[in-house]
Design a protein around this motif. Structure first.
Motif, PDB file in Angstrom:
ATOM      1  N   UNK A 180       0.725  -1.592  -0.123  1.00  0.00           N
ATOM      2  CA  UNK A 180       0.518  -0.274   0.107  1.00  0.00           C
ATOM      3  C   UNK A 180       0.750   1.370  -0.552  1.00  0.00           C
ATOM      4  N   UNK A 181       2.429   0.989   0.290  1.00  0.00           N
ATOM      5  CA  UNK A 181       2.607   2.502   0.372  1.00  0.00           C
ATOM      6  C   UNK A 181       4.413   1.868  -0.048  1.00  0.00           C
ATOM      7  N   UNK A 182       5.635   2.869  -0.979  1.00  0.00           N
ATOM      8  CA  UNK A 182       6.364   2.523  -1.715  1.00  0.00           C
ATOM      9  C   UNK A 182       7.568   3.136  -0.535  1.00  0.00           C
ATOM     10  N   UNK A 183       7.460   1.758   0.306  1.00  0.00           N
ATOM     11  CA  UNK A 183       8.577   1.771   1.497  1.00  0.00           C
ATOM     12  C   UNK A 183       9.693   2.027   1.153  1.00  0.00           C
ATOM     13  N   UNK A 184      10.397   2.188   1.966  1.00  0.00           N
ATOM     14  CA  UNK A 184      11.622   2.275   2.225  1.00  0.00           C
ATOM     15  C   UNK A 184      12.580   1.795   3.424  1.00  0.00           C
ATOM     16  N   UNK A 185      13.677   0.621   3.995  1.00  0.00           N
ATOM     17  CA  UNK A 185      13.914   0.978   4.949  1.00  0.00           C
ATOM     18  C   UNK A 185      14.570   2.175   5.781  1.00  0.00           C
ATOM     19  N   UNK A 186      15.062   2.273   7.200  1.00  0.00           N
ATOM     20  CA  UNK A 186      14.971   2.971   7.602  1.00  0.00           C
ATOM     21  C   UNK A 186      16.741   4.071   7.258  1.00  0.00           C
ATOM     22  N   UNK A 187      17.335   3.076   5.928  1.00  0.00           N
ATOM     23  CA  UNK A 187      18.786   3.112   6.316  1.00  0.00           C
ATOM     24  C   UNK A 187      18.604   3.770   5.079  1.00  0.00           C
ATOM     25  N   UNK A 188      18.015   3.368   4.080  1.00  0.00           N
ATOM     26  CA  UNK A 188      17.538   4.185   3.313  1.00  0.00           C
ATOM     27  C   UNK A 188      16.872   5.359   3.064  1.00  0.00           C
ATOM     28  N   UNK A 189      16.625   5.680   3.620  1.00  0.00           N
ATOM     29  CA  UNK A 189      15.989   6.904   3.885  1.00  0.00           C
ATOM     30  C   UNK A 189      16.386   8.263   4.230  1.00  0.00           C
ATOM     31  N   UNK A 190      17.767   7.411   4.937  1.00  0.00           N
ATOM     32  CA  UNK A 190      18.937   8.555   5.765  1.00  0.00           C
ATOM     33  C   UNK A 190      19.586   8.853   4.403  1.00  0.00           C
ATOM     34  N   UNK A 191      19.752   8.142   3.326  1.00  0.00           N
ATOM     35  CA  UNK A 191      20.902   8.481   2.222  1.00  0.00           C
ATOM     36  C   UNK A 191      19.614   8.763   1.001  1.00  0.00           C
ATOM     37  N   UNK A 192      18.633   9.564   1.344  1.00  0.00           N
ATOM     38  CA  UNK A 192      17.283  10.248   0.700  1.00  0.00           C
ATOM     39  C   UNK A 192      18.110  11.932   0.591  1.00  0.00           C
ATOM     40  N   UNK A 193      17.463  12.435  -0.925  1.00  0.00           N
ATOM     41  CA  UNK A 193      17.433  13.987  -0.761  1.00  0.00           C
ATOM     42  C   UNK A 193      16.189  14.323   0.005  1.00  0.00           C
ATOM     43  N   UNK A 194      16.325  15.666   0.426  1.00  0.00           N
ATOM     44  CA  UNK A 194      15.652  16.526   1.340  1.00  0.00           C
ATOM     45  C   UNK A 194      14.498  16.821   0.591  1.00  0.00           C
ATOM     46  N   UNK A 195      13.200  16.386   0.875  1.00  0.00           N
ATOM     47  CA  UNK A 195      12.410  16.892  -0.330  1.00  0.00           C
ATOM     48  C   UNK A 195      11.277  15.238  -0.710  1.00  0.00           C
ATOM     49  N   UNK A 196      11.958  14.397  -0.037  1.00  0.00           N
ATOM     50  CA  UNK A 196      11.630  13.397  -1.358  1.00  0.00           C
ATOM     51  C   UNK A 196      10.432  13.015  -0.685  1.00  0.00           C
TER      52      UNK A 196
END
Length: 540
Positions: A180-196
């Protein structure tokens, strides 16, 4: 003719394993000593006879060569007392009355002012009462049990085992959310650019408010922890009031400019799909759902139980072929301080022996399913295995199906999730009144379905035993959710799942008086398995 004597004859015959013709029951009830007459006729019956006929009664009682029936001795009288479960046989004026059904959950009329249409057994019925013969085709019975921890328990309480069970909870519930959501693991979120745009599926690790009144929810997955911010001005921000520690949710939103926090746009629970459609039985058949019998307590309603058992032997109850008991068969020993002062039976095994006697009062053709509760002689930590062999032997009447708490019982195609309900205390303590209260236990049950876990928050009132898997996860959506524990009647529906909390058979205790809880006593919701409609019967 008073109703007591035909009922006594019918019960005495069934306890000896015999059916009887209606006129035969009448003749036996009219005998100067009906008990002795029954014994005489049964003793005279050929070995291959299963039904006591009118001819057999005439031939036996009219035979001048036979000794006239005398008074039963003391032992026989004791047997009668035991067969009746230690309570007097209910008279016509004490039997269950007509249904007053509205909205699927109404009590029946006062039983003291009602007369039943029939008194039944598998065979004959008493004269003076509408003739009825209970005919149950037991070959149609279909019952299977799943998710039972009994015999599967391996936990020893080590730290690593708790890690294993919570990891299993996360993996199984997260699967219900990842689609139901485009899930990302917590460690992947930390490497994503701001505003994503981003989403995370995690277990609630912490909930705290900011100085501005917003909420930060820390979500933990198998890789780490990441914070989500729920703004107080969002229309849906009240969802925070529903969150519990250790439950698994999904949060969608966008990352802050520095990428260090997820601004939440929505929160999702594992939940029951709104499109869910329950299964039903292929024939008209019913189940009586009860819980919290509490035999052994001074407040156990023995007379009400006998009225219930008598009603099960009437034409009104001819389709009730299953009895599901949701825990706390007995009051237990040492469950709370000074409990011994409120016990009628102080020995735990004697409590179960007495419960077994009461169980014998119900029709022998009924299928019985029982799970334990927090007053029963099993471990308190959930999941609770079913009773040990010694207690099973004591409660062997009707060859009952004894399973763990919780368990899913499939009855003629209908999945019934049976859970005693200790976690309802936790729900009432943690959630707002409009989400969970003792007066409306089915609201708390709906929350458990929404979270897809019968005990989502660890600690507090809950004791959880670590196992190789989390038996408390609701993997498959049930058709019916049955609980007890809180001694309150509740019938409702959530996303087409029928919710039933079945009340109790124990009058108000001193503790309940101290907290102003008025129990719903001697209630038995009757579930139509072909429609999932519910009629609540009251026998007090």
């Amino acid at each position: 003719m008073p109703l007591e004597e035909p009922v006594r004859v019918v019960r005495r015959l069934t306890s000896r394993g015999y059916n009887a013709e209606r006129e035969a029951v009448t003749l036996l009830a009219d005998a100067p000593d009906s008990d002795a007459a029954v014994d005489t006729v049964v003793d005279a019956a050929p070995d291959d006879v299963l039904t006591i006929t009118t001819t057999l009664v005439h031939d036996t009682l009219d035979d001048p060569d036979r000794t006239a029936p005398g008074q039963p001795d003391a032992d026989e009288a004791d047997i009668d007392e035991a067969d009746a479960g230690g309570a007097a046989v209910a008279s016509a004026s004490d039997s269950a009355a007509d249904t007053a059904s509205s909205g699927g959950a109404d009590s029946i009329a006062n039983p003291e002012s009602a007369v039943p249409d029939a008194v039944e057994t598998k065979g004959g019925v008493a004269d003076g009462i509408e003739a009825f013969e209970r005919r149950v085709d037991e070959t149609l019975h279909d019952l299977a049990i799943g998710n039972d921890v009994t015999g599967q328990s391996t936990g020893t309480g080590e730290y690593d085992e708790f890690v294993t069970v919570f990891r299993d909870r996360y993996e199984r519930l997260s699967k219900k959310l990842r689609g139901r959501v485009n899930h990302r693991p917590t460690n992947a979120l930390e490497s994503m650019p701001g505003g994503s745009d981003a989403a995370i599926v995690g277990m609630v690790d912490d909930i705290r408010s900011t100085k501005s009144g917003h909420w930060i929810v820390d979500l933990e997955d198998t890789n780490g922890t990441f914070p989500a911010l729920i703004m107080k001005d969002r229309e849906w921000s009240s969802v925070v009031d529903e969150l519990l520690m250790d439950e698994v949710i999904a949060v969608e939103g966008s990352l802050s400019n520095d990428g260090g926090i997820l601004f939440a746009d929505s929160v999702h629970f594992p939940d029951v799909p709104r499109t869910y459609r329950p299964s039903t039985a292929d024939r008209h058949v019913q189940a009586a759902l009860i819980s919290d019998v509490h035999v052994g307590s001074q407040e156990f309603e023995a007379e009400a139980w006998s009225v219930f058992a008598d009603w099960l032997h009437t034409e009104e109850a001819e389709h009730v072929e299953y009895l599901l008991v949701g825990g706390d068969m007995v009051e237990g020993v040492g469950v709370y301080p000074n409990q011994d002062e409120e016990l009628d039976i102080v020995d735990i095994y004697e409590q179960y022996e007495q419960f077994a006697e009461y169980l014998k009062e119900i029709p022998g053709d009924m299928e019985v399913v029982m799970i334990p509760g927090n007053h029963d002689a099993v471990r308190l930590a959930e999941p609770q295995p079913g009773f040990d062999e010694e207690l099973r032997d004591i409660m062997s009447a009707h060859d009952a199906h004894i399973t763990g708490n919780p368990s899913t019982v499939n009855v003629e195609g209908v999945d019934i999730l049976m859970y005693h309900g200790v976690s309802i205390d936790e729900m009432v303590a943690e959630l707002p009144d409009d989400k969970a209260s003792y007066d409306r236990p089915h609201d708390a049950m709906a929350q458990l379905l929404k979270k897809r876990h019968v005990a989502p928050q660890y600690g507090g009132h809950m004791r959880i035993a670590p196992e190789e898997k989390d038996y408390l996860v609701i993997d498959d959506v049930p058709d019916v959710f049955h609980t007890g524990h809180v001694h309150k009647l509740g019938v409702g529906e959530y996303h087409n799942v029928r919710l039933i909390n079945s009340g109790c058979w124990q009058a108000q205790t001193e503790f309940q008086k101290s907290v102003n809880i008025q129990p719903d006593v001697a209630t038995a919701p009757i579930l139509d398995l072909d429609t999932l409609d519910v009629t609540v019967r009251t026998f007090r």
